[in-house]
Design a protein around this motif. Structure first.
Motif, PDB file in Angstrom:
ATOM      1  N   PRO A 184      17.651   0.751  -9.534  1.00 17.47           N
ATOM      2  CA  PRO A 184      16.681   0.292  -9.603  1.00 17.47           C
ATOM      3  C   PRO A 184      15.127   0.396  -9.353  1.00 17.47           C
ATOM      4  CG  PRO A 184      18.102   0.102  -7.563  1.00 17.47           C
ATOM      5  CD  PRO A 184      18.112   1.091  -7.738  1.00 17.47           C
ATOM      6  N   SER A 185      14.432  -0.326 -10.378  1.00 19.33           N
ATOM      7  CA  SER A 185      12.958  -0.508  -9.618  1.00 19.33           C
ATOM      8  C   SER A 185      12.716  -0.944  -8.498  1.00 19.33           C
ATOM      9  CB  SER A 185      12.223  -0.594 -10.657  1.00 19.33           C
ATOM     10  OG  SER A 185      12.720  -2.063 -11.233  1.00 19.33           O
TER      11      SER A 185
ATOM     12  N   ALA B 233       0.494  -1.379   0.007  1.00 19.25           N
ATOM     13  CA  ALA B 233       0.044  -0.474   0.139  1.00 19.25           C
ATOM     14  C   ALA B 233       0.594   1.084   0.199  1.00 19.25           C
ATOM     15  CB  ALA B 233      -1.418  -0.022   1.379  1.00 19.25           C
ATOM     16  N   GLU B 234       2.109   1.000   0.292  1.00 21.44           N
ATOM     17  CA  GLU B 234       2.700   2.443   1.003  1.00 21.44           C
ATOM     18  C   GLU B 234       3.757   2.698  -0.539  1.00 21.44           C
ATOM     19  OE1 GLU B 234       6.949   3.534   2.825  1.00 21.44           O
ATOM     20  OE2 GLU B 234       5.756   2.184   3.860  1.00 21.44           O
ATOM     21  N   TYR B 235       3.798   1.031  -1.350  1.00 22.50           N
ATOM     22  CA  TYR B 235       4.695   1.553  -3.275  1.00 22.50           C
ATOM     23  C   TYR B 235       3.946   2.454  -3.401  1.00 22.50           C
ATOM     24  CZ  TYR B 235       8.049  -1.240  -0.398  1.00 22.50           C
ATOM     25  OH  TYR B 235       8.688  -1.858   0.075  1.00 22.50           O
ATOM     26  N   LYS B 236       1.916   1.633  -3.397  1.00 14.57           N
ATOM     27  CA  LYS B 236       1.379   2.175  -4.478  1.00 14.57           C
ATOM     28  C   LYS B 236       0.367   4.146  -4.294  1.00 14.57           C
ATOM     29  CE  LYS B 236      -3.028   0.684  -5.802  1.00 14.57           C
ATOM     30  NZ  LYS B 236      -4.298  -0.269  -6.354  1.00 14.57           N
TER      31      LYS B 236
ATOM     32  N   PRO C  45      11.140  15.205 -10.323  1.00 12.57           N
ATOM     33  CA  PRO C  45      11.258  14.035  -9.144  1.00 12.57           C
ATOM     34  C   PRO C  45      12.319  14.033  -7.717  1.00 12.57           C
ATOM     35  CG  PRO C  45      12.332  13.181 -11.119  1.00 12.57           C
ATOM     36  CD  PRO C  45      11.608  15.294 -11.488  1.00 12.57           C
ATOM     37  N   GLN C  46      12.460  13.085  -6.606  1.00 12.27           N
ATOM     38  CA  GLN C  46      13.575  13.365  -5.788  1.00 12.27           C
ATOM     39  C   GLN C  46      14.302  12.728  -6.197  1.00 12.27           C
ATOM     40  OE1 GLN C  46      11.875  11.882  -2.358  1.00 12.27           O
ATOM     41  NE2 GLN C  46      10.748  13.329  -1.342  1.00 12.27           N
TER      42      GLN C  46
ATOM     43  N   THR D 258       2.913   6.099  -3.313  1.00  9.32           N
ATOM     44  CA  THR D 258       4.210   6.649  -2.969  1.00  9.32           C
ATOM     45  C   THR D 258       4.313   7.165  -5.075  1.00  9.32           C
ATOM     46  OG1 THR D 258       5.542   5.907  -1.650  1.00  9.32           O
ATOM     47  CG2 THR D 258       7.024   7.552  -3.308  1.00  9.32           C
ATOM     48  N   GLU D 259       4.073   5.932  -5.108  1.00  6.44           N
ATOM     49  CA  GLU D 259       3.773   5.878  -7.247  1.00  6.44           C
ATOM     50  C   GLU D 259       2.505   7.118  -7.858  1.00  6.44           C
ATOM     51  OE1 GLU D 259       3.162   2.816 -10.762  1.00  6.44           O
ATOM     52  OE2 GLU D 259       3.536   2.086  -8.664  1.00  6.44           O
ATOM     53  N   LYS D 260       1.654   6.878  -7.037  1.00  4.60           N
ATOM     54  CA  LYS D 260       0.253   7.377  -7.158  1.00  4.60           C
ATOM     55  C   LYS D 260       0.436   9.193  -6.890  1.00  4.60           C
ATOM     56  CE  LYS D 260      -5.059   7.755  -6.488  1.00  4.60           C
ATOM     57  NZ  LYS D 260      -4.437   9.358  -6.004  1.00  4.60           N
ATOM     58  N   ALA D 261       1.078   9.240  -5.496  1.00  7.58           N
ATOM     59  CA  ALA D 261       1.960  11.330  -4.763  1.00  7.58           C
ATOM     60  C   ALA D 261       2.684  11.327  -6.282  1.00  7.58           C
ATOM     61  CB  ALA D 261       2.457  11.051  -4.081  1.00  7.58           C
TER      62      ALA D 261
END
Length: 240
Positions: free
Chosen positions: A135-136, A49-52, A74-75, A54-57
């Motif tokens: 890396p992703s 949920a955290e990864y999702k 991006p950061q 972050t990606e959405k933000a």
């Protein structure tokens, strides 16, 4: 009927006690395993949920900037993955020392590196001998799950069970594979310990190998060496 000698009775009693203790320990271990399995599954869902989120933000920020006619910056990446692509011939002592610090002692060795001013300078010094990039999450997961080995008592142990991580790492909050992946990918507070626990990745040669001609050229010149940004993920997929 003759009574068994006292020594035999004592031995039987001791064996019965050992068996009873082993049964209690086995039941406790089974109970703990069930509890850990449930806790680790919950933790894994939280990380997903955290990864999702972050990606959405990041996507929302990019869209908002575009709508306002601006640019989304991006950061700065905090993590990179380095792969050694050349041998020892012609390596300067300084470059050799840096590769030893990064634990890249052989061709096709790979390692995670935390990016900061010092490590970026070191990476630039060894660019002719390595390739690296960002890396992703998928690449980090694949590397750890498919090629991950832990270091326990200076031995290379496959990460087949969460117990290997708990025993070898001994860091609060890193008890399972999902914890380890999260710590590496997010470059958490215990990144150094987690990264040192991971044995240097031993990767396969990519299909067709590296050409002796392209290995000597920078990636931006059509070669293999040096920084390749997010393109590193394609190479990782070929070498796992």
């Amino acid at each position: 009927m003759a009574k068994a000698p006292e020594s035999v009775l004592k031995k039987q009693a001791a064996q019965a006690k050992i068996a009873a203790d082993a049964l209690v320990a086995a039941k406790a271990a089974k109970k703990l395993h069930r509890a850990n399995k449930k806790a680790f599954a919950t933790r894994g869902a939280e990380y997903a949920a955290e990864y999702k989120a972050t990606e959405k933000a990041a996507i929302d920020a990019r869209r908002e900037a575009k709508a306002k006619g601006g640019y989304f910056v991006p950061q700065e990446p905090k993590l990179c993955f380095v792969i050694r692509i050349r041998g020892i011939i012609g390596v300067s002592p300084k470059a050799k020392k840096i590769m030893q610090l990064f634990r890249l002692r052989q061709i096709h060795n790979g390692a995670f590196v935390k990016l900061n001013e010092a490590t970026i300078r070191m990476l630039r010094l060894i660019e002719p001998y390595v390739t690296y990039g960002y890396p992703s999450l998928k690449s980090v997961k694949s590397l750890i799950l498919k090629r991950g080995f832990g270091k326990i008592n200076k031995q290379r142990i496959p990460i087949g069970e969460n117990a290997v991580i708990t025993e070898g790492l001994k860091v609060d909050g890193i008890d399972c594979v999902d914890d380890l992946i999260h710590e590496i990918y997010t470059v958490g507070d215990n990144f150094k310990q987690a990264n040192n626990f991971l044995w240097t990745f031993k990767l396969s040669s990519p299909s067709g190998g590296f050409s002796s001609k392209t290995k000597l050229l920078h990636f931006l010149e059509g070669g293999e060496a040096g920084a390749r940004g997010e393109e590193i993920n394609k190479l990782i997929a070929k070498m796992i």
